[in-house]
Design an enzyme around this catalytic site. Sequence first.
Site, PDB file in Angstrom:
ATOM      1  CB  CYS A 116      -0.944  -0.009   1.206  1.00 34.01           C
ATOM      2  SG  CYS A 116      -0.079   0.012   2.790  1.00 34.01           S
ATOM      3  CD  GLU A 152      -3.085  -2.427  -1.223  1.00 28.10           C
ATOM      4  OE1 GLU A 152      -2.294  -3.385  -1.150  1.00 28.10           O
ATOM      5  OE2 GLU A 152      -3.231  -1.600  -0.301  1.00 28.10           O
TER       6      GLU A 152
END
Length: 159
Positions: A116, A152
């Site tokens: 992330c 992501e």
Amino acid sequence: LEHLVTWVSSRLRGKCFLDVYGGTGLFSIALHDRFESGTLIEVAKPLIARAQENFVRNNIRNIDAVHTSAEQFLAARHSRDFVDCLVVDPPRPGLTRKVRESIRALAPPTLLYVSCNPATQARDVGFFADKCGFKIERGALFDFYPQTHHLESVLLLRR
């Protein structure tokens, strides 16, 4: 999330995988039928309990869930403990130096890095490219939080 899981599971296969920072088992569940065995590593005890529940609910018997830190588990492994694939999905700060060095010693042929935080992922992948002989084979971005800057990032590396 479904697209991420499909992307990951369609690219990995082998005998044994490690799912480091495995949480409740998302990637382990997705990979259970692509590998003969797997081990999920998670430091948070409640997440281990959930992972085990998820394995039972999905009738998965070829994956173990181990309650320990990535640092402790990987430091005890050696290159003779062969794994085909290492999956890492670390917290925002990325991998610790100790985890990076342990992965280098373990020397898996395939590394899947989900992040992330692309900045710490880039730092870690730079280490794996420079010190371990990994090359990026594929990458993808997944937008779980539309209209924010959060993405992501997934990189598939092979030695």
